[in-house]
Scaffold this motif. Structure first.
Motif: not given
Length: 446
Positions: A229-251
């Protein structure tokens, strides 16, 4: 960053005529229907051509636990696609003479090894030699906890350089975290506000923002892995990826972002040409993805259980984006289906009617061993662990194999099929099928 196991192909190598092709909506709908019904993926997808919307669809849930379906406004973490946003803003500041590609890291963070020789160009092209912080053994121990900029700088600067600046290319999230910090130093604005002013507001990207803790009230998706079944994944704190990976968006927003980038809405054509120029396979916040005789320019992303890809094809003016929050199928095959439909080609709808079979440990042990191939530069070790058959390629993580016949095993998450020769006392070899390729492996001599 996530690594797809064995990932033998990026996109399907085909020859075709792109002129006048009609979008194959029926085929792509059937493809996503099959994935949705069989819990193979949860995602959003958008395809545009010259700013005209050709296709948009979401399947799966933004919150599995509450049964909340994803829709066109559901926002997904897009991981390293953030790097394209960061590179664009750096290049904008270079265009207005605030920065230069030759500026060194020493001007901002002299505590790093080789800081006086590492330039912004090195950071943009992953040629700085700075250790990739997400590869640190301790990274998973703190990734879900907020980190100050000072603490992240301390963590990143503590590692020795991997190589001299400019000597070679090695993908480094740390490099783009530093670029994000430099943007803040130079402008005096937080990255979250800067990206709003420089990119999001001018393009009217209404569902794009710098991520915080996932806010389901704002129609933000959680990410999942599938284990029965689908199991929720841990959530990276977005203070960490910053300019490398912190954007949230839609397709949809991502497809419009890449279309705008390649049509002069964010940087000049001369600047875009610099960003597109590849050095050892990587440009500045961009890389190339092949589809037939065409090349797309864009970026992929992976963070927690999120997987994404977005790109633009200059000749046909096609832009696409896929933002996923759960994958139980090979992501590459989804990209192949999307682009096949975009160019009016047939879409191969997967058949999930086959069911798993149960083999006892005595039967499974007949497949154990190390296998080699003349076609691929890797060995594959097959072994039994806790009653489950696993495979592990050289330099990659192990993955479980599910039996569908007495001698046929699959790992659906990477689209891998392994067809063993009739084992007897021990299997003499197998054929590996993935991404349209077929590769023979034989048992190594003991």
């Amino acid at each position: 960053m996530q690594k797809l196991i064995l990932c033998l192909a990026i996109l399907l190598p085909l020859s075709f005529n792109v002129a006048g092709a009609e979008f194959n909506k029926k085929g792509l709908d059937a493809f996503f229907n099959a994935l949705d019904v069989n819990e193979k993926a949860m995602l959003g997808v958008t395809v545009r051509q010259d700013n005209t919307l050709l296709y948009q669809r979401n399947i799966g849930f933004s919150q599995v636990e509450k049964g909340i379906k994803a829709d066109a406004n559901t926002a997904y973490r897009v991981g390293s696609i953030t790097k394209t946003f960061t590179a664009v803003m750096i290049m904008q500041l270079i265009e207005d003479n605030t920065l230069r590609l030759s500026d060194t890291l020493h001007n901002y963070y002299p505590q790093f090894p080789n800081a006086n020789a590492i330039t912004l160009e090195h950071l943009l092209l992953h040629r700085s030699g700075i250790f990739n912080i997400t590869n640190a053994p301790e990274y998973t121990g703190y990734m879900t906890n907020a980190q100050t900029k000072a603490k992240m700088l301390e963590r990143m600067a503590a590692f020795d350089a991997d190589f001299a600046p400019g000597e070679k290319q090695s993908y480094s999230n740390a490099g783009y975290i530093l670029l994000g910090y430099i943007l803040e130093e130079v402008t005096g604005m937080p990255y979250a506000k800067l990206v709003q002013e420089k990119i999001i507001k001018p393009l009217k990207l209404e569902r794009t923002f710098y991520g915080q803790k996932i806010n389901t009230q704002n129609n933000e998706a959680h990410s999942y892995q599938h284990k029965s079944v689908w199991q929720v994944m841990p959530e990276t704190d977005m203070s960490i990826p910053h300019g490398a990976g912190a954007i949230v968006s839609t397709s949809d927003d991502l497809s419009r972002f890449f279309s705008a980038l390649f049509n002069g809405k964010l940087v000049s054509q001369d600047t875009l040409k610099k960003m597109m120029t590849l050095v050892e396979g990587l440009g500045m916040g961009l890389f190339r993805m092949p589809f037939g005789e065409l090349w797309f320019y864009g970026h992929n992303g992976g963070i927690d259980g999120f997987v994404s890809s977005a790109a633009y094809q200059p000749e046909s003016k096609i832009s696409f984006a896929v933002t996923a929050n759960g994958m139980n199928y090979t992501f590459n095959d989804i990209l192949i289906a999307v682009l096949s439909a975009a160019y009016g080609m047939d879409v191969q709808v997967p058949d999930f009617s086959a069911k798993e079979v149960t083999l006892n440990e005595e039967q499974l042990r007949t497949f154990e061993g190390t296998y080699v191939s003349d076609a691929l530069p890797m060995d594959i070790n097959v072994f039994l662990q806790n009653g489950v058959l696993h495979a592990q390629a050289t330099g990659q993580g192990a993955f479980p194999l599910a039996a569908y016949e007495n001698n046929v095993f699959k790992f659906d998450a990477a689209g891998i099929v392994m067809k063993f020769e009739s084992p007897g006392d021990s299997a003499s070899g197998f054929t590996l099928e993935q991404g349209g390729g077929s590769f023979a492996f034989t048992r190594a001599a003991q």
